[in-house]
Scaffold this active site. Structure first.
Site, PDB file in Angstrom:
ATOM      1  N   GLU A   1     -45.629  15.653 -13.222  1.00 35.58           N
ATOM      2  CA  GLU A   1     -45.330  16.666 -12.198  1.00 35.58           C
ATOM      3  C   GLU A   1     -45.195  18.064 -12.786  1.00 35.58           C
ATOM      4  O   GLU A   1     -44.398  18.302 -13.701  1.00 35.58           O
ATOM      5  CB  GLU A   1     -44.050  16.319 -11.442  1.00 35.58           C
ATOM      6  CG  GLU A   1     -43.739  17.321 -10.331  1.00 35.58           C
ATOM      7  CD  GLU A   1     -42.590  16.921  -9.436  1.00 35.58           C
ATOM      8  OE1 GLU A   1     -42.313  17.653  -8.453  1.00 35.58           O
ATOM      9  OE2 GLU A   1     -41.961  15.881  -9.695  1.00 35.58           O
TER      10      GLU A   1
ATOM     11  N   LYS B   1     -44.197  14.488  -4.100  1.00 30.52           N
ATOM     12  CA  LYS B   1     -43.368  13.713  -3.181  1.00 30.52           C
ATOM     13  C   LYS B   1     -44.252  12.765  -2.390  1.00 30.52           C
ATOM     14  O   LYS B   1     -45.193  13.207  -1.722  1.00 30.52           O
ATOM     15  CB  LYS B   1     -42.605  14.632  -2.211  1.00 30.52           C
ATOM     16  CG  LYS B   1     -41.277  15.106  -2.743  1.00 30.52           C
ATOM     17  CD  LYS B   1     -40.330  13.947  -2.975  1.00 30.52           C
ATOM     18  CE  LYS B   1     -39.188  14.344  -3.891  1.00 30.52           C
ATOM     19  NZ  LYS B   1     -38.473  13.148  -4.385  1.00 30.52           N
TER      20      LYS B   1
END
Length: 588
Positions: free
Chosen positions: A181, A197
């Site tokens: 990420e 997410k």
């Protein structure tokens, strides 16, 4: 341990990476109190403008240095730590830092299922009361390292390639981050955040894998979770952005990782003139993807539910380096998929975003999927194929090599002609007779093979039914989908009574899957069937041949269906199609 980074270049060309290694640092910048954190970031920016490369981290517990309203536990180490280097040395692909023995860690969760369920109930109650609408709940895995930190980092990088990886040593603590990420990438003018997410497991077949990715993209719960954090990041970026410059050019992008699909979105902005690195952190830190929204309320819940500090996990790990025209280029990950070491003690956080639509069972399974990367890296294994060599000729060799090559691609294992050269040499030494050949491929792509005399099998073979299900952690994991020497989950079911040839397994849903050493076929209502891969089983070569020849077809077989089975067959490439008998437990 050598300091290294292997970062995707998020605003560069596709596949472009920043791979560097570093020698002794010129200077260390460290903050041990909240009022020192901003000064460290200012010193890092000044060093990068002066031509140095600065690699380091900001701990999650540094949040209050940027906003006193953000609550955390007390830190258990420096709140910010950076090492400055005069130069960054090249790190070529395939150039491993360590040649030591592989690292080994046995992990244990600090969180029981009962405690997880109770925390989920508290979160849902708080969401229902309007306290917040999403919170990121986490807990640490803990283990003891046998081997070197560098060897563990090398294994982690193979297990989770392609993201934003860094390893560094503060002296008291080693940080091994292989996060997929991006927190932010900033060149002094343009900034990109890429919050992650939304999660789904990988599929057992290409078709199932594609379906799971599509389901992730379209699932209302996953999309809502993603949009909540995108909105939070848009708001955070607006604090340092020029008016009307905040954009979301990409939404709901699915990214394939080895054990999971993850959903990301891009949020971009142009920063105002005079914006400094410390201003970027003040606007964004901690990243909303690992807090929840609204951020302050979510962090209050995190502090209440999580009994210990997160540390570098969920903070920021990155590099600040010289940019164009005397500026800087700063790239930081969100350090998920990150191991912290102190001596031999290892900690790795696992968590997920919880919304009103989150189901307890689904979130628990998501944690298991997310922890697969560290499980893969923490116990050495080889890729494995078992082949039949009869009178110098290989049985189903193309199918075995394709399956091994698919496994090598999945586990980021180098592939070369050495595999076939190894087999050719072995075949020349065993020109007559029937041989069971065990072909191994290690993490560095080195092949080896051994041959063992293969005696005929007495028929029918006797099978026993497992006394409990193979847990979903294994049944739907990569060490069932791919054949390796990591077989403890199978070995636990191996027959102890020599009267039995093998054990018939089933999953937690009560679906028959396979045996520990081969696949299974059952005659039901006059038709031979074999369980589909989605039930959780190895795609055996013998099974594939039987399907190709239309000897069997795929169908789910449940425990409740066992009395209807008219005949059984054990199937693998080595033994072929063996008539079998299943001993059912006595009815109480």
């Amino acid at each position: 341990m050598e300091t290294r980074i292997d970062f995707t270049q998020p605003q560069g060309l596709p596949g472009e990476r920043l791979r560097r290694r570093f020698g002794a640092p010129r200077e260390i910048f460290a903050a041990h109190a909240l009022n020192e954190v901003r000064a460290v970031l200012e010193a890092v920016e000044a060093a990068a403008r002066a031509g140095q490369w600065c690699l380091g981290f900001v701990r999650y517990e540094a949040a209050a240095a940027f906003d006193p309203a953000l609550p955390t536990h007390a830190a258990d180490g420096p709140l910010a730590w950076f090492a400055a280097y005069d130069q960054a040395l090249p790190w070529a692909d395939g150039e491993d830092a360590a040649q030591e023995a592989p690292a080994h860690v046995v992990w244990r969760s600090s969180l029981t299922r009962d405690a997880f369920d109770q925390a989920m109930a508290q979160i849902h109650e708080a969401i229902a009361s309007g306290a917040f609408y999403q919170v990121n709940y986490t807990a640490p895995l803990r283990g003891t390292l046998q081997g070197s930190p560098q060897a563990l980092f090398d294994a982690l990088l193979r297990a989770q390639p392609g993201g934003y990886a860094a390893c560094m040593d503060t002296g008291e603590e080693q940080i091994l981050s292989v996060s997929p990420e991006l927190f932010f990438d900033w060149d002094g003018k343009h900034i990109l955040a890429r919050p992650m997410k939304g999660t789904a497991p990988r599929g057992a077949t290409p078709e199932e894998d594609a379906a799971l990715a599509q389901e992730l993209r379209s699932a209302p719960k996953e999309r809502a979770e993603n949009v909540m954090i995108v909105d939070l990041l848009r708001n955070d970026l607006s604090r340092i952005a020029e008016p009307f410059s905040v954009k979301v050019p990409r939404l709901f992008h699915t990214q394939a990782l080895p054990s999971v699909w993850q959903m990301t979105s891009d949020v971009q902005a142009t920063t105002r003139p005079g914006t400094r690195l410390v201003d970027v952190f003040a606007a964004l830190f901690p990243c909303g993807s690992i807090t929840g929204a609204p951020k302050v309320a979510a962090m209050r819940m995190i502090q209440a539910l999580e009994p210990s500090p997160r540390g570098v996990y969920c903070g920021a790990v990155g590099v600040v380096r010289p940019g164009a025209d005397g500026g800087i280029q700063a790239t930081f990950n969100v350090p998920i998929r990150t191991v912290a070491l102190r001596g031999a003690q290892a900690v790795c956080g696992i968590g997920s975003g919880i919304t009103s639509g989150a189901l307890v069972e689904s979130e628990w399974r998501e944690w298991q999927h997310k922890s697969a990367f560290v499980e893969r890296a923490s116990q050495p294994f080889h890729l494995l194929e078992t082949l039949a060599l009869e009178d110098g000729a290989w049985r189903h060799l193309p199918e075995h090599l394709q399956r091994l090559q698919d496994a090598a691609a999945h586990f980021s294992t180098p592939w070369s002609s050495q595999v076939t050269q190894c087999l050719d040499a072995l075949a020349a030494e065993h020109a007559t007779g029937l041989w069971r050949v065990r072909l191994l491929l290690d993490a560095r792509g080195r092949a080896s093979a051994e041959a063992f005399a293969c005696a005929p099998t007495a028929l029918p073979v006797r099978l026993q039914l497992a006394d409990q299900p193979l847990s979903d952690r294994w049944a739907h994991g990569e060490f069932v989908r791919y054949k390796t020497t990591r077989r403890a989950h199978y070995d636990a079911f191996a027959p102890t009574d020599p009267a039995f040839f093998d054990t018939l397994l089933f999953n937690e849903q009560g679906e028959i899957t396979e045996c520990t050493r081969g696949n299974i076929a059952a005659l039901v209502d006059g038709r031979w069937i074999t369980p589909p891969l989605a039930c959780g089983l190895l795609p055996g070569v013998g099974r594939a041949i039987a399907l190709r020849e239309a000897r069997v077809s795929e169908a789910v077989l449940r425990l409740a269906d066992l009395p209807r089975v008219q005949a059984w067959a054990f199937v693998n490439s080595l033994r072929g199609w063996l008539a079998a008998e299943l001993k059912l437990p006595a009815q109480s």
